[in-house]
Design an enzyme around this catalytic site. Structure first.
Site, PDB file in Angstrom:
ATOM      1  CD  GLU A 166      -8.680  -0.692   0.323  1.00 11.10           C
ATOM      2  OE1 GLU A 166      -8.414  -1.309  -0.264  1.00 11.10           O
ATOM      3  OE2 GLU A 166      -8.829  -0.856   1.429  1.00 11.10           O
TER       4      GLU A 166
ATOM      5  N   GLY B 255      -4.365  -4.639   5.796  1.00  5.47           N
ATOM      6  CA  GLY B 255      -3.303  -4.202   7.142  1.00  5.47           C
ATOM      7  C   GLY B 255      -3.729  -3.081   7.663  1.00  5.47           C
TER       8      GLY B 255
ATOM      9  CE  LYS C 186      -8.091  -2.678   6.570  1.00  5.83           C
ATOM     10  NZ  LYS C 186      -7.767  -1.158   7.106  1.00  5.83           N
TER      11      LYS C 186
ATOM     12  CG  ASP D  53      -7.941   2.361   0.786  1.00  8.59           C
ATOM     13  OD1 ASP D  53      -7.438   1.621   0.901  1.00  8.59           O
ATOM     14  OD2 ASP D  53      -9.257   2.701   0.475  1.00  8.59           O
TER      15      ASP D  53
ATOM     16  CE  LYS E  95      -4.811   0.338  -0.071  1.00 12.71           C
ATOM     17  NZ  LYS E  95      -5.298  -0.278   0.966  1.00 12.71           N
TER      18      LYS E  95
ATOM     19  CG  ASP F 115     -10.768  -1.141   4.928  1.00 12.47           C
ATOM     20  OD1 ASP F 115     -10.128  -0.699   4.170  1.00 12.47           O
ATOM     21  OD2 ASP F 115     -11.187  -1.505   5.551  1.00 12.47           O
TER      22      ASP F 115
ATOM     23  CE  LYS G  42      -3.927   3.563   2.242  1.00 15.18           C
ATOM     24  NZ  LYS G  42      -5.141   2.983   2.883  1.00 15.18           N
TER      25      LYS G  42
ATOM     26  CB  SER H 184      -0.542   0.307   1.506  1.00 13.06           C
ATOM     27  OG  SER H 184      -1.634   1.023   0.693  1.00 13.06           O
TER      28      SER H 184
HETATM   29  C1  SMG Z   1      -3.269   4.285   8.293  1.00  6.71           C
HETATM   30  S1  SMG Z   1      -4.361   3.320   7.058  1.00  6.71           S
HETATM   31  C2  SMG Z   1      -4.495   2.049   7.519  1.00  6.71           C
HETATM   32  C3  SMG Z   1      -5.282   1.434   6.639  1.00  6.71           C
HETATM   33  C4  SMG Z   1      -5.546   1.231   5.411  1.00  6.71           C
HETATM   34  N1  SMG Z   1      -3.968  -0.303   5.232  1.00  6.71           N
HETATM   35  C5  SMG Z   1      -3.941  -0.043   4.264  1.00  6.71           C
HETATM   36  O1  SMG Z   1      -3.850   0.863   3.275  1.00  6.71           O
HETATM   37  C6  SMG Z   1      -2.261  -0.702   4.386  1.00  6.71           C
HETATM   38  C7  SMG Z   1      -1.747  -0.680   5.597  1.00  6.71           C
HETATM   39  C8  SMG Z   1      -0.365  -2.007   5.465  1.00  6.71           C
HETATM   40  O2  SMG Z   1       0.070  -2.087   4.667  1.00  6.71           O
HETATM   41  O3  SMG Z   1      -0.704  -2.558   7.005  1.00  6.71           O
HETATM   42  C9  SMG Z   1      -6.575   1.010   4.234  1.00  6.71           C
HETATM   43  O4  SMG Z   1      -7.503   1.694   4.677  1.00  6.71           O
HETATM   44  O5  SMG Z   1      -6.347  -0.357   3.659  1.00  6.71           O
HETATM   45 MG    MG Z   2      -8.579   0.635   2.979  1.00  8.55          MG
END
Ligand code: SMG
Ligand code: MG
Length: 369
Positions: free
Chosen positions: A214, A291, A263, A189, A161, A239, A163, A135
């Site tokens: 996402e 994650g 998750k 995402d 992925k 999510d 953001k 991510s």
């Molecule tokens: C601080 S953002 C945590 C939530 C985010 N998590 C990730 O993007 C993956 C984070 C990881 O690689 O653990 C999500 O919305 O999926």
């Molecule tokens: Mg997410």
């Protein structure tokens, strides 16, 4: 299994680089660990709540409070330590799924370590390695983003992925697709940053053959996600919206998503995570393991979960070095095949390295049983 006491431990884990999403920027994780002590073994659980309630309503101080005042006393009232009994003991307390997940996992880990059974075996894993995605946060420029993506592709991650948020979506996706070609498994995402009024704009992402988009819309809006899914061709993945198997069933029935990011912390634990996996498999809905920037403790459990047969898409199960210069456990290291090995030891199959744990510990609290 007799519990002699439970430790709440806060640790400070600086991130190797800031992680920017549509709801803010993380530079360190303030992590709450739960340790269950028994005469035969100790068990660990990692609470994934962030410092502030920006991803979900939970936050780490609140999780510690609800564990101390309600969840641990509820557990102390029962003697049945089966994983299902732990769940049942906590049921009367509403919400606080991340706190519940940490306690359930710690009790389960102690039990599995005492019985010599791995998490993967208990959950029903069918693989011994899992392909890993990464991510990538919102960057300060397209050239910087491309540099970051190149680094992770060079490390061997099989899926990227990105953001996104309004103002940072079509251009970065187009630039990554152009630089890395059509074969790169790519998804985005939004962390609920858009509304249905953005449907036409989000439809512009359909041109880039993304695996999924996402959580484009608000976490509590399945109906609008179903409407958005009718207006775009990119598969919608949920999510934040999915906090239980019944939420997953509702989302599937409404056509609000065709992929689910599971998750365990968000849904209240690994047992509920497995229920969602089973439900989705029965409906032909792909799932992958999300994650929350876990340390090696939470990461170990996630990698075991990601080895279940219905996890057909690479998860956000990156190597430890993606977030931490030094993990509290032996680091998870990505193999040349872009996979992480599923821990095979009893329970989580990993434990904190004492001197590292000591170094990162901010506070400990012992709650005797
Ligand atoms: C601080 S953002 C945590 C939530 C985010 N998590 C990730 O993007 C993956 C984070 C990881 O690689 O653990 C999500 O919305 O999926
Ligand atoms: Mg997410």
């Amino acid at each position: 299994m007799k519990i002699t006491g439970i430790e709440l431990r806060r640790i400070a884990m600086p991130l190797v680089t800031p992680f920017r999403t549509s709801f803010g920027t993380e530079t360190a994780r303030d992590v709450l660990l739960v340790r269950v002590a028994t005469p035969d073994a100790e068990g660990w659980g990692e609470c994934v709540a962030m410092s502030e309630p920006l991803y979900s309503p939970e936050y780490v101080d609140g999780a510690a409070d609800v564990l101390r005042r309600f969840l641990i006393p509820a557990l102390a009232e029962t003697t049945d330590r089966s994983p299902y009994a732990v769940n049942r003991a906590m049921e009367p307390i509403k919400g606080h799924r991340m706190a519940k997940a940490a306690l359930e996992t710690a009790v389960l880990d102690a039990r599995l370590r005492a019985n010599g059974e791995s998490f993967a075996s208990f959950l029903g894993a069918t693989r011994d390695r899992v392909p890993c995605g990464v991510s990538i946060g919102i960057a300060d420029s397209i050239p910087h983003l491309l540099e970051v993506v190149q680094g992770y592709v060079d490390e061997g991650y099989v899926r990227v992925k990105l953001k996104i948020e309004p103002g940072w979506d079509v251009e970065p996706v187009a630039a990554v697709r152009e630089r890395f070609g059509d074969d790169l498994m790519l998804q985005v995402d939004a962390n609920a940053a858009y509304t249905l009024a953005d449907a036409r704009h989000l439809a512009r992402l359909d041109a880039f053959d993304l695996l999924l988009i996402e959580q484009p819309l608000a976490e509590d809006d399945l109906v609008q996600h179903a409407e958005l899914a009718r207006r775009i061709t990119t598969p919608v993945c949920l999510d934040e919206s999915i906090v239980s198997a019944s939420h997953a069933a509702a989302a599937i029935s409404l056509g609000a998503c065709s992929v689910i990011n599971i998750k365990p912390g968000r849904v209240g634990g690994y047992l509920e995570a497995r229920r969602i996996h089973d439900l989705c498999r029965a409906h032909g809905i792909a799932v992958w393991c999300g994650g929350m920037l876990e340390t090696g403790l939470g990461r170990a459990a996630n990698v075991a979960l990601a080895a279940l047969p219905g996890f057909t898409l690479p998860g956000d199960t990156s190597a430890s070095r993606r977030y931490f210069a030094t993990d509290v456990t032996e680091p998870f290291v990505l193999g040349d095949d872009g996979c992480l090995a599923v821990p095979t030891g009893p329970g989580l199959g990993v434990e904190p390295v004492p001197e590292i744990l000591k170094e990162v510990t901010v506070s400990t609290e012992w709650i005797p049983f």
